[in-house]
Design a protein around this motif. Structure first.
Motif, short mmCIF file in Angstrom:
data_model
loop_
_atom_site.label_atom_id
_atom_site.label_comp_id
_atom_site.label_asym_id
_atom_site.label_seq_id
_atom_site.Cartn_x
_atom_site.Cartn_y
_atom_site.Cartn_z
N THR A 290 35.80 33.89 78.77
CA THR A 290 36.90 33.19 78.84
C THR A 290 37.53 32.42 80.34
O THR A 290 37.79 33.19 80.51
CB THR A 290 38.32 33.94 78.33
N ASP B 278 42.62 31.06 76.12
CA ASP B 278 42.27 31.24 75.51
C ASP B 278 41.95 32.77 75.39
O ASP B 278 41.74 33.55 74.89
CB ASP B 278 40.37 30.15 75.73
N ARG B 279 41.70 32.90 76.67
CA ARG B 279 41.65 34.25 77.47
C ARG B 279 43.30 35.26 76.41
O ARG B 279 43.28 36.60 76.64
CB ARG B 279 42.01 34.94 79.54
N GLY C 12 37.19 30.69 81.83
CA GLY C 12 36.69 29.03 82.41
C GLY C 12 38.21 28.77 81.64
O GLY C 12 38.48 27.83 81.86
N SER C 13 38.86 30.02 81.19
CA SER C 13 39.86 29.22 80.17
C SER C 13 41.14 30.11 80.04
O SER C 13 40.89 31.38 79.45
CB SER C 13 39.40 28.84 78.67
N PRO D 188 42.23 29.02 86.48
CA PRO D 188 40.86 29.14 85.52
C PRO D 188 42.03 30.96 85.40
O PRO D 188 42.38 30.79 86.44
CB PRO D 188 39.52 29.62 86.42
#
Length: 297
Positions: free
Chosen positions: A178, A184-185, A180-181, A3
């Protein structure tokens, strides 16, 4: 994939509030903003705020600001505006707003407006008052709040807005979304960064919003390096240099400082909770020892 790094909210919000106080009020509290005489520059009283005992940071509170402003209608020569940004649910918030409001009023003897931005991720949590009534006595406060989550379905509107707090709001929302990713962030952070180049703002504002985005939307070191490489490529392609190597180093130092402050703050809160729990356990043991002779009888 691991993460993203732990988000940092404190330094970004304080920086943005200091830089664009009027824009903050226009975005979140337009009715209150319209009553202020902006021909007279607000005066920030952050040091004085700390002296009132409002400088400590309970869980979830990431930024607060105290400003002296003048009203347009002349009903008051000046009033105090206390801004608080709360990043996580805290059932003691309303009571704390009452305590802070009164402390500031007691210090200055002037009316105090408390405005609270709820930047948590609990949609149904919208405290706006605290009151006690007993034997004909009423004590309490009602205060204005804005909910950052209310903007989560307005992405296109935020992307098109010229208010800098539209970008700050998007950065905060995307940071929450975001957790958890990393990928994506990174994508969200890069989208907001590119947006800065299309706004036509002066360099000072662009640099400050770079700081806000970079500090808030933290990434692991490898992804952070990739982010700065992408910025350098973008600037070469557009033949601009908003972020010089020196400015980049200052921004990174500021981000790291903010992360360290956040870790220290979290540690202090943990130690404080530990001290409170330890004191309670000690009291329980003392009471048990004192009551033991009576139980034996």
């Amino acid at each position: 994939m691991p993460p993203p790094s732990r988000a940092c909210y404190d330094s970004p919000w304080k920086t943005a509030l200091t830089h664009a106080f009027r824009a903050f009020l226009e975005f979140y509290f337009p009715a209150q903003c319209a009553r202020i005489d902006w021909r007279r520059r607000p005066r920030f009283l952050d040091k004085e705020l700390a002296q009132t005992g409002c400088g400590a940071h309970p869980a979830g509170r990431v930024a607060d600001k105290l400003a002296r402003v003048h009203l347009r209608d002349g009903s008051e020569q000046w009033v105090m505006v206390h801004i608080e940004v709360q990043a996580q649910r805290d059932d003691a918030l309303a009571r704390r707003v009452l305590a802070y409001n009164y402390r500031i009023f007691e210090q200055y003897g002037q009316p105090v407006a408390s405005l609270v931005l709820l930047a948590d991720d609990s949609p149904g949590w919208k405290p706006s008052a605290f009151h006690n009534t007993v034997l004909g006595t009423v004590m309490g406060i009602s205060f204005a709040t804005a909910k950052l989550l209310d903007h989560s379905g307005r992405t296109d509107e935020l992307l098109a807005s010229g208010n800098p707090f539209a970008i700050v709001t998007l950065a905060h929302l995307r940071t929450q979304q975001t957790r958890g990713s990393v990928a994506d962030r990174y994508a969200a952070k890069w989208q907001l960064t590119k947006l800065l180049y299309d706004r036509g703002w002066r360099k000072e504002r662009i640099i400050i919003l770079f700081k806000v985005i970079n500090w808030m939307m933290t990434l692991p070191e490898q992804w952070e390096s990739r982010y700065w490489e992408a910025i350098n490529r973008l600037e070469r392609s557009r033949k601009v240099e908003w972020i010089s190597p020196l400015e980049e180093s200052f921004i990174e130092k500021g981000r790291l400082k903010g992360l360290k402050q956040g870790m220290a703050q979290g540690l202090e809160q943990g130690l404080e909770r530990g001290r409170e729990e330890g004191a309670a356990q000690l009291l329980e043991r003392q009471l048990a020892q004192r009551s033991a002779p009576y139980r034996r009888r």
